[in-house]
Design a protein around this motif. Structure first.
Motif, PDB file in Angstrom:
ATOM      1  N   ASN A 222       7.092   2.420   9.107  1.00 23.37           N
ATOM      2  CA  ASN A 222       8.085   1.783   9.976  1.00 23.37           C
ATOM      3  C   ASN A 222       9.476   1.925   9.359  1.00 23.37           C
ATOM      4  N   PRO A 223      10.160   3.033   9.601  1.00 24.19           N
ATOM      5  CA  PRO A 223      11.505   3.256   9.051  1.00 24.19           C
ATOM      6  C   PRO A 223      12.453   2.115   9.422  1.00 24.19           C
ATOM      7  N   GLY A 224      13.300   1.759   8.484  1.00 28.02           N
ATOM      8  CA  GLY A 224      14.251   0.677   8.723  1.00 28.02           C
ATOM      9  C   GLY A 224      13.785  -0.666   8.207  1.00 28.02           C
ATOM     10  N   TYR A 225      12.551  -0.726   7.748  1.00 28.21           N
ATOM     11  CA  TYR A 225      12.004  -1.970   7.206  1.00 28.21           C
ATOM     12  C   TYR A 225      11.972  -1.910   5.682  1.00 28.21           C
ATOM     13  N   ALA A 226      11.735  -3.062   5.058  1.00 24.50           N
ATOM     14  CA  ALA A 226      11.665  -3.135   3.610  1.00 24.50           C
ATOM     15  C   ALA A 226      10.657  -4.197   3.198  1.00 24.50           C
ATOM     16  N   VAL A 227      10.255  -4.137   1.941  1.00 18.01           N
ATOM     17  CA  VAL A 227       9.369  -5.148   1.368  1.00 18.01           C
ATOM     18  C   VAL A 227      10.230  -6.158   0.611  1.00 18.01           C
ATOM     19  N   PHE A 228      10.020  -7.438   0.892  1.00 21.92           N
ATOM     20  CA  PHE A 228      10.745  -8.520   0.227  1.00 21.92           C
ATOM     21  C   PHE A 228       9.763  -9.384  -0.557  1.00 21.92           C
ATOM     22  N   ASP A 229      10.187  -9.818  -1.753  1.00 19.32           N
ATOM     23  CA  ASP A 229       9.353 -10.778  -2.467  1.00 19.32           C
ATOM     24  C   ASP A 229       9.615 -12.170  -1.905  1.00 19.32           C
ATOM     25  N   GLU A 230       8.987 -13.185  -2.483  1.00 19.82           N
ATOM     26  CA  GLU A 230       9.074 -14.532  -1.918  1.00 19.82           C
ATOM     27  C   GLU A 230      10.451 -15.171  -2.081  1.00 19.82           C
ATOM     28  N   ASN A 231      11.293 -14.530  -2.885  1.00 19.58           N
ATOM     29  CA  ASN A 231      12.649 -15.040  -3.071  1.00 19.58           C
ATOM     30  C   ASN A 231      13.670 -14.315  -2.211  1.00 19.58           C
ATOM     31  N   GLY A 232      13.183 -13.387  -1.343  1.00 17.04           N
ATOM     32  CA  GLY A 232      14.083 -12.655  -0.469  1.00 17.04           C
ATOM     33  C   GLY A 232      14.687 -11.417  -1.095  1.00 17.04           C
ATOM     34  N   LYS A 233      14.206 -11.012  -2.246  1.00 18.94           N
ATOM     35  CA  LYS A 233      14.733  -9.835  -2.923  1.00 18.94           C
ATOM     36  C   LYS A 233      14.015  -8.581  -2.436  1.00 18.94           C
ATOM     37  N   VAL A 234      14.785  -7.538  -2.096  1.00 25.64           N
ATOM     38  CA  VAL A 234      14.198  -6.273  -1.659  1.00 25.64           C
ATOM     39  C   VAL A 234      13.574  -5.571  -2.865  1.00 25.64           C
ATOM     40  N   ILE A 235      12.306  -5.215  -2.740  1.00 23.57           N
ATOM     41  CA  ILE A 235      11.653  -4.504  -3.836  1.00 23.57           C
ATOM     42  C   ILE A 235      11.179  -3.112  -3.417  1.00 23.57           C
ATOM     43  N   TYR A 236      11.281  -2.796  -2.122  1.00 26.97           N
ATOM     44  CA  TYR A 236      10.911  -1.457  -1.661  1.00 26.97           C
ATOM     45  C   TYR A 236      11.422  -1.266  -0.239  1.00 26.97           C
ATOM     46  N   GLY A 237      11.994  -0.086   0.038  1.00 27.52           N
ATOM     47  CA  GLY A 237      12.379   0.223   1.400  1.00 27.52           C
ATOM     48  C   GLY A 237      13.870   0.394   1.590  1.00 27.52           C
ATOM     49  N   SER A 238      14.248   0.748   2.811  1.00 20.10           N
ATOM     50  CA  SER A 238      15.616   1.143   3.119  1.00 20.10           C
ATOM     51  C   SER A 238      16.618   0.023   2.931  1.00 20.10           C
TER      52      SER A 238
END
Length: 314
Positions: A222-238
């Motif tokens: 799903n381009p345009g999405y990202a993985v966030f940890d429980e604190n809202g920090k982006v850890i993978y993705g665009s």
């Protein structure tokens, strides 16, 4: 019961934003990060009439304490009626970016005011379980106070990773000051990885995963999405490339419309911001302004956009 306020208060700037007298006895304390190195006075100024937010106390960057909502009244602070009815809520001056660190003066005062709150409310122990389910289902004994956090009730980082990691120490120091011994905290916790377009856009979430590899696979599909940890920090993705961090603004007019989307082509929510400081959690381009900002207090429903042409970044 008879309610009192902390003698540590050096400035009172009462906000009209509260629900009147509590319907539950005080047995929780919920500390927050205010996302800015603000003074005690400025924290109170963040909650003018018309803004759906407030807190009981503020701790300024120099450690001074302000009273924004009296302890007898339920503040609007944690996105949870049930929690706010029983919690003393405290906004603490912090850095503007993760981990939203607080200086030694703020933390020292937080220990003092939590101790004072416990003493005046007949508590001899402050408990931190580091677990949402256990904390919210726990029935405190008459002499116990429990720490809760904003992130358990809304998709927010608050109180930030810095303070979150200190809550065991906070509970131990307060309990020691009260003359009791602190129980061993429970630290077992399942980590969830959320797939969204942005952290503020909870409605865009495609799923929450215990296994990081599964979350990454969802993003890859799903381009345009990202993985966030429980604190809202982006850890993978665009979304990792955006580099956006929430920040404070000062609104300079009383009748700034709050809109349902980023543009004058969207309807209003029927409220004005009023003058004061607000947290912006997302920016967007749109009709009628050079830039639009999403207010922190409306981020979950995403219907709280203001024109940044009438706001000054703090």
């Amino acid at each position: 019961m008879a309610y009192t306020n902390s003698p540590l208060v050096v400035y009172t700037g009462l906000s009209p934003n509260h629900s009147g007298q509590r319907t539950h006895a005080i047995d929780r304390i919920t500390p927050h990060c205010v996302v800015g190195q603000l003074s005690a006075e400025t924290i109170c100024a963040c909650f003018p009439a018309g803004r759906d937010a407030s807190c009981n106390y503020g701790i300024g960057t120099d450690g001074r304490v302000s009273l924004c909502v009296e302890e007898k009244n339920r503040s609007w602070c944690t996105s949870s009626n049930a929690n706010d009815q029983r919690a003393i809520t405290i906004e603490c001056a912090s850095d503007k970016t993760e981990p939203y660190a607080m200086n030694s003066a703020v933390y020292a005062t937080l220990i003092k005011i939590c101790t004072d709150i416990c003493q005046r409310n007949g508590k001899s122990k402050l408990l931190w379980f580091a677990d949402k389910g256990k904390s919210l289902n726990y029935a405190p004994k008459s002499d116990e106070m429990v720490i809760t956090v904003h992130r358990w009730f809304a998709n927010k980082s608050c109180p930030g990773d810095w303070l979150y990691s200190c809550l065991g120490d906070l509970a131990a120091k307060v309990t020691a000051a009260l003359g009791s011994t602190q129980q061993e905290p429970t630290t077992d916790k399942t980590v969830w990885y959320r797939v969204r377009k942005t952290w503020a856009d909870s409605k865009s979430q495609l799923g929450a995963y215990k296994v990081l590899a599964n979350a990454k696979a969802k993003v890859d599909a799903n381009p345009g999405y990202a993985v966030f940890d429980e604190n809202g920090k982006v850890i993978y993705g665009s979304a990792a490339a955006t580099g956006f961090s929430p920040y404070l603004v000062n609104v300079t007019i009383e009748d700034l419309n709050i809109r349902k989307g980023p543009g004058t082509n969207y309807g209003t929510v029927g409220k004005y911001t009023g003058k004061g400081c607000f947290t912006i959690v997302e920016e967007a381009s749109g009709q009628g302004a050079s830039q639009w900002g999403l207010l922190k207090s409306y981020a979950d429903g995403r219907d709280g956009w203001i024109s940044l042409d009438f706001a000054t970044r703090i």
